[in-house]
Scaffold this motif. Structure first.
Motif, PDB file in Angstrom:
ATOM      1  N   LEU A 205     -62.056  26.421 -64.356  1.00 23.32           N
ATOM      2  CA  LEU A 205     -62.453  26.371 -62.940  1.00 23.32           C
ATOM      3  C   LEU A 205     -61.935  27.545 -62.107  1.00 23.32           C
ATOM      4  O   LEU A 205     -62.633  27.983 -61.182  1.00 23.32           O
ATOM      5  CB  LEU A 205     -61.997  25.040 -62.322  1.00 23.32           C
ATOM      6  N   PRO A 206     -60.734  28.096 -62.379  1.00 21.85           N
ATOM      7  CA  PRO A 206     -60.301  29.256 -61.587  1.00 21.85           C
ATOM      8  C   PRO A 206     -61.233  30.460 -61.674  1.00 21.85           C
ATOM      9  O   PRO A 206     -61.144  31.368 -60.838  1.00 21.85           O
ATOM     10  CB  PRO A 206     -58.918  29.572 -62.183  1.00 21.85           C
ATOM     11  N   ILE A 207     -62.108  30.489 -62.663  1.00 21.55           N
ATOM     12  CA  ILE A 207     -63.075  31.587 -62.763  1.00 21.55           C
ATOM     13  C   ILE A 207     -63.945  31.645 -61.511  1.00 21.55           C
ATOM     14  O   ILE A 207     -64.400  32.709 -61.096  1.00 21.55           O
ATOM     15  CB  ILE A 207     -63.954  31.399 -64.019  1.00 21.55           C
ATOM     16  N   PHE A 208     -64.172  30.476 -60.889  1.00 17.95           N
ATOM     17  CA  PHE A 208     -65.053  30.395 -59.727  1.00 17.95           C
ATOM     18  C   PHE A 208     -64.298  30.534 -58.409  1.00 17.95           C
ATOM     19  O   PHE A 208     -64.814  30.167 -57.361  1.00 17.95           O
ATOM     20  CB  PHE A 208     -65.812  29.061 -59.746  1.00 17.95           C
ATOM     21  N   SER A 209     -63.062  31.039 -58.468  1.00 13.93           N
ATOM     22  CA  SER A 209     -62.285  31.199 -57.237  1.00 13.93           C
ATOM     23  C   SER A 209     -62.997  32.164 -56.295  1.00 13.93           C
ATOM     24  O   SER A 209     -63.719  33.071 -56.723  1.00 13.93           O
ATOM     25  CB  SER A 209     -60.881  31.712 -57.558  1.00 13.93           C
ATOM     26  N   SER A 210     -62.783  31.943 -55.011  1.00 11.23           N
ATOM     27  CA  SER A 210     -63.496  32.717 -53.996  1.00 11.23           C
ATOM     28  C   SER A 210     -62.621  32.838 -52.761  1.00 11.23           C
ATOM     29  O   SER A 210     -61.798  31.956 -52.485  1.00 11.23           O
ATOM     30  CB  SER A 210     -64.812  32.011 -53.645  1.00 11.23           C
ATOM     31  N   PRO A 211     -62.767  33.930 -51.998  1.00 16.74           N
ATOM     32  CA  PRO A 211     -61.997  34.045 -50.755  1.00 16.74           C
ATOM     33  C   PRO A 211     -62.423  33.060 -49.683  1.00 16.74           C
ATOM     34  O   PRO A 211     -61.713  32.849 -48.703  1.00 16.74           O
ATOM     35  CB  PRO A 211     -62.251  35.493 -50.302  1.00 16.74           C
ATOM     36  N   SER A 212     -63.593  32.436 -49.847  1.00 18.25           N
ATOM     37  CA  SER A 212     -64.070  31.432 -48.897  1.00 18.25           C
ATOM     38  C   SER A 212     -64.228  30.095 -49.621  1.00 18.25           C
ATOM     39  O   SER A 212     -64.386  30.054 -50.844  1.00 18.25           O
ATOM     40  CB  SER A 212     -65.409  31.852 -48.285  1.00 18.25           C
ATOM     41  N   PRO A 213     -64.197  28.981 -48.886  1.00 18.79           N
ATOM     42  CA  PRO A 213     -64.259  27.655 -49.527  1.00 18.79           C
ATOM     43  C   PRO A 213     -65.673  27.260 -49.948  1.00 18.79           C
ATOM     44  O   PRO A 213     -66.373  26.532 -49.249  1.00 18.79           O
ATOM     45  CB  PRO A 213     -63.698  26.724 -48.450  1.00 18.79           C
ATOM     46  N   THR A 214     -66.118  27.745 -51.109  1.00 18.94           N
ATOM     47  CA  THR A 214     -67.377  27.301 -51.701  1.00 18.94           C
ATOM     48  C   THR A 214     -67.148  26.011 -52.484  1.00 18.94           C
ATOM     49  O   THR A 214     -65.994  25.637 -52.748  1.00 18.94           O
ATOM     50  CB  THR A 214     -67.937  28.368 -52.644  1.00 18.94           C
ATOM     51  N   VAL A 218     -63.516  25.171 -54.160  1.00 18.60           N
ATOM     52  CA  VAL A 218     -62.854  23.940 -53.714  1.00 18.60           C
ATOM     53  C   VAL A 218     -62.594  23.026 -54.910  1.00 18.60           C
ATOM     54  O   VAL A 218     -61.511  22.436 -55.038  1.00 18.60           O
ATOM     55  CB  VAL A 218     -63.701  23.231 -52.641  1.00 18.60           C
ATOM     56  N   ALA A 219     -63.580  22.912 -55.804  1.00 22.39           N
ATOM     57  CA  ALA A 219     -63.384  22.091 -57.005  1.00 22.39           C
ATOM     58  C   ALA A 219     -62.192  22.596 -57.810  1.00 22.39           C
ATOM     59  O   ALA A 219     -61.350  21.807 -58.269  1.00 22.39           O
ATOM     60  CB  ALA A 219     -64.652  22.107 -57.861  1.00 22.39           C
ATOM     61  N   GLY A 220     -62.064  23.919 -57.965  1.00 26.08           N
ATOM     62  CA  GLY A 220     -60.961  24.472 -58.734  1.00 26.08           C
ATOM     63  C   GLY A 220     -59.610  24.248 -58.084  1.00 26.08           C
ATOM     64  O   GLY A 220     -58.639  23.886 -58.747  1.00 26.08           O
ATOM     65  N   VAL A 221     -59.550  24.447 -56.773  1.00 30.79           N
ATOM     66  CA  VAL A 221     -58.291  24.275 -56.043  1.00 30.79           C
ATOM     67  C   VAL A 221     -57.802  22.833 -56.128  1.00 30.79           C
ATOM     68  O   VAL A 221     -56.614  22.577 -56.411  1.00 30.79           O
ATOM     69  CB  VAL A 221     -58.480  24.708 -54.572  1.00 30.79           C
ATOM     70  N   PHE A 222     -58.688  21.880 -55.897  1.00 30.88           N
ATOM     71  CA  PHE A 222     -58.265  20.480 -55.879  1.00 30.88           C
ATOM     72  C   PHE A 222     -58.013  19.957 -57.292  1.00 30.88           C
ATOM     73  O   PHE A 222     -57.136  19.110 -57.491  1.00 30.88           O
ATOM     74  CB  PHE A 222     -59.293  19.631 -55.134  1.00 30.88           C
ATOM     75  N   TYR A 223     -58.747  20.456 -58.272  1.00 33.89           N
ATOM     76  CA  TYR A 223     -58.481  20.049 -59.657  1.00 33.89           C
ATOM     77  C   TYR A 223     -57.092  20.514 -60.083  1.00 33.89           C
ATOM     78  O   TYR A 223     -56.331  19.756 -60.692  1.00 33.89           O
ATOM     79  CB  TYR A 223     -59.542  20.630 -60.587  1.00 33.89           C
ATOM     80  N   ARG A 224     -56.745  21.773 -59.754  1.00 37.20           N
ATOM     81  CA  ARG A 224     -55.431  22.294 -60.122  1.00 37.20           C
ATOM     82  C   ARG A 224     -54.323  21.493 -59.447  1.00 37.20           C
ATOM     83  O   ARG A 224     -53.305  21.160 -60.079  1.00 37.20           O
ATOM     84  CB  ARG A 224     -55.324  23.762 -59.724  1.00 37.20           C
ATOM     85  N   ALA A 225     -54.514  21.165 -58.168  1.00 35.22           N
ATOM     86  CA  ALA A 225     -53.493  20.383 -57.464  1.00 35.22           C
ATOM     87  C   ALA A 225     -53.314  19.014 -58.113  1.00 35.22           C
ATOM     88  O   ALA A 225     -52.194  18.563 -58.352  1.00 35.22           O
ATOM     89  CB  ALA A 225     -53.876  20.232 -55.994  1.00 35.22           C
ATOM     90  N   GLY A 226     -54.423  18.335 -58.417  1.00 33.37           N
ATOM     91  CA  GLY A 226     -54.336  17.023 -59.042  1.00 33.37           C
ATOM     92  C   GLY A 226     -53.740  17.064 -60.433  1.00 33.37           C
ATOM     93  O   GLY A 226     -53.128  16.093 -60.890  1.00 33.37           O
ATOM     94  N   ALA A 227     -53.890  18.209 -61.119  1.00 35.81           N
ATOM     95  CA  ALA A 227     -53.385  18.325 -62.488  1.00 35.81           C
ATOM     96  C   ALA A 227     -51.898  18.621 -62.549  1.00 35.81           C
ATOM     97  O   ALA A 227     -51.272  18.402 -63.591  1.00 35.81           O
ATOM     98  CB  ALA A 227     -54.152  19.436 -63.220  1.00 35.81           C
ATOM     99  N   LEU A 228     -51.320  19.111 -61.463  1.00 33.75           N
ATOM    100  CA  LEU A 228     -49.937  19.571 -61.505  1.00 33.75           C
ATOM    101  C   LEU A 228     -48.979  18.713 -60.699  1.00 33.75           C
ATOM    102  O   LEU A 228     -47.803  19.030 -60.597  1.00 33.75           O
ATOM    103  CB  LEU A 228     -49.853  21.017 -60.987  1.00 33.75           C
ATOM    104  N   VAL A 229     -49.463  17.618 -60.127  1.00 36.09           N
ATOM    105  CA  VAL A 229     -48.629  16.812 -59.236  1.00 36.09           C
ATOM    106  C   VAL A 229     -47.879  15.749 -60.022  1.00 36.09           C
ATOM    107  O   VAL A 229     -48.480  14.825 -60.579  1.00 36.09           O
ATOM    108  CB  VAL A 229     -49.480  16.143 -58.144  1.00 36.09           C
TER     109      VAL A 229
END
Length: 389
Positions: A205-214, A218-229
């Motif tokens: 998912l980080p492959i789809f990272s973007s400077p704006s919230p697409t 957003v899917a990558g950011v929230f997936y990473r947060a949920g995976a590391l908490v």
């Protein structure tokens, strides 16, 4: 339908955070309905506490899975999460209307709620997760590292190093468990596939990272947060803050106001993601963005717990795994302590009366043991009343 409506009722009344949710679940599913024995419930709880993710929601997902298969698991998640998610989406929609002096005071009050709630979480978690000198030391170094340079990458490095320190220095700490067999239809092969899917999404998912919230970013950011908490819903705060505030996707005021508002509603803390998704949408496809943030926040925890269930018996007998998770849990205290200072304290406490309001709110939680709703009411009313004095 039985699973859905049972969890819907719990989703509307389950105030008090994950520990309280577990009490509600035991009373309902062990005491009242007899869906599980105490030993089965205890083992499921041990698995969910061992893994990253929202422990109470993972527990509900597992109960639904055991009761009615995959449909039951999805019904449990939707029903338990829907009330809080809808309330937070509505709060996000109402936030721009709170622009006058009273609205600004109310929003500031919610930021002070975050100060009190996270301070109480740090205190409580430090007592249970850092009971000895080695774990206090891990927490101290985690705090120092994250105060020096806070970012998602640094947080991940701290978690990995804490797990290694736990294996090397924490002695013979075992993972809780028992010998009662959990009746589950998933085999080791399915469990392995789910764990591979978890890893593939975390890496891909980080492959789809973007400077704006697409939607993809957003899917990558929230997936990473949920995976590391590790350690409960409050711990997601620094991970999300680095991803959505430090990147400029939203302001600290918007972030902390939503976090404060999340204290006044029932259900899982991870539903905060629905609020964040709504704000990030900026009025465009709000429901889709909120749903994306919500689903990808919970997805890694669900993939992990269902992947580990068939493999749990072997894992639970490995002492090194218990030491690693104890080290990670100690680091979580340091991570949350860093978040308490920045952004929560620095953004919320601007004048001496802010500190006084926050200290009283902390006392209501830590000493008076009042509900978060009472703390929200105190902070908001106090900040509004300050306009006239």
């Amino acid at each position: 339908m039985e699973v859905f409506f049972t969890f819907l009722k719990l989703g509307m009344i389950s105030f008090g955070g994950p520990i309280a949710h577990i009490g509600y679940f035991r009373a309902e599913f062990v005491g009242r309905r007899g869906w599980l024995s105490d030993s089965q419930f205890g083992q499921l709880l041990a698995i969910c506490q061992f893994l990253p993710g929202p422990a109470s929601s993972q527990l509900g997902f597992c109960i639904g899975l055991l009761r009615a298969g995959w449909l039951g698991a999805l019904s449990a998640f939707l029903a338990f999460t829907l009330p809080s998610a809808l309330l937070l989406i509505a709060f996000a929609a109402a936030l721009p209307m709170l622009s006058g002096p009273m609205g600004a005071a109310a929003i500031h009050g919610l930021k002070l709620v975050a100060c009190a709630v996270v301070a109480d979480a740090v205190l409580g978690m430090s007592k249970t997760l850092c009971p000895d000198t080695p774990r206090k030391t891990i927490a101290f170094f985690a705090l120092a590292a994250l105060l020096s340079m806070s970012s998602a990458i640094v947080q991940l490095i701290v978690v990995v190093l804490a797990a290694l320190a736990g294996v090397l220095f924490l002695g013979n700490i075992s993972i809780p468990g028992n010998e009662t067999k959990i009746q589950i239809s998933l085999g080791p092969r399915v469990g392995g596939i789910l764990l591979l899917l978890f890893a593939a999404l975390l890496i891909g998912l980080p492959i789809f990272s973007s400077p704006s919230p697409t939607l993809e970013s957003v899917a990558g950011v929230f997936y990473r947060a949920g995976a590391l908490v590790f350690g409960g819903g409050h711990v997601v705060l620094p991970l999300l803050q680095d991803s959505v505030v430090a990147t400029g996707w939203m302001t600290p005021d918007q972030f902390l106001a939503g976090y404060g508002g999340a204290q006044a509603i029932p259900g899982p803390m991870f539903a905060f993601s629905a609020y964040l998704g709504s704000v990030l949408s900026q009025g465009n496809a709000t429901w889709l963005m909120a749903a994306t943030a919500l689903i990808f926040m919970f997805l890694p925890g669900f993939l992990l717990v269902t992947g580990v269930l068939p493999l749990w018996r072997a894992v639970s007998h490995n002492p090194a795994a218990g030491r690693a998770i104890a080290g990670v849990n100690a680091a979580v205290v340091g991570l949350l302590g860093a978040a308490l200072y920045n952004p929560i304290f620095l953004s919320g406490i601007t004048v001496s009366s802010d500190l006084a309001i926050a200290v009283v709110a902390f006392g209501l939680l830590a000493i008076g043991r009042l509900t978060p709703i009472a703390v929200v009411a105190w902070c908001v009313v106090a900040c509004i009343a300050r306009l006239w004095f």
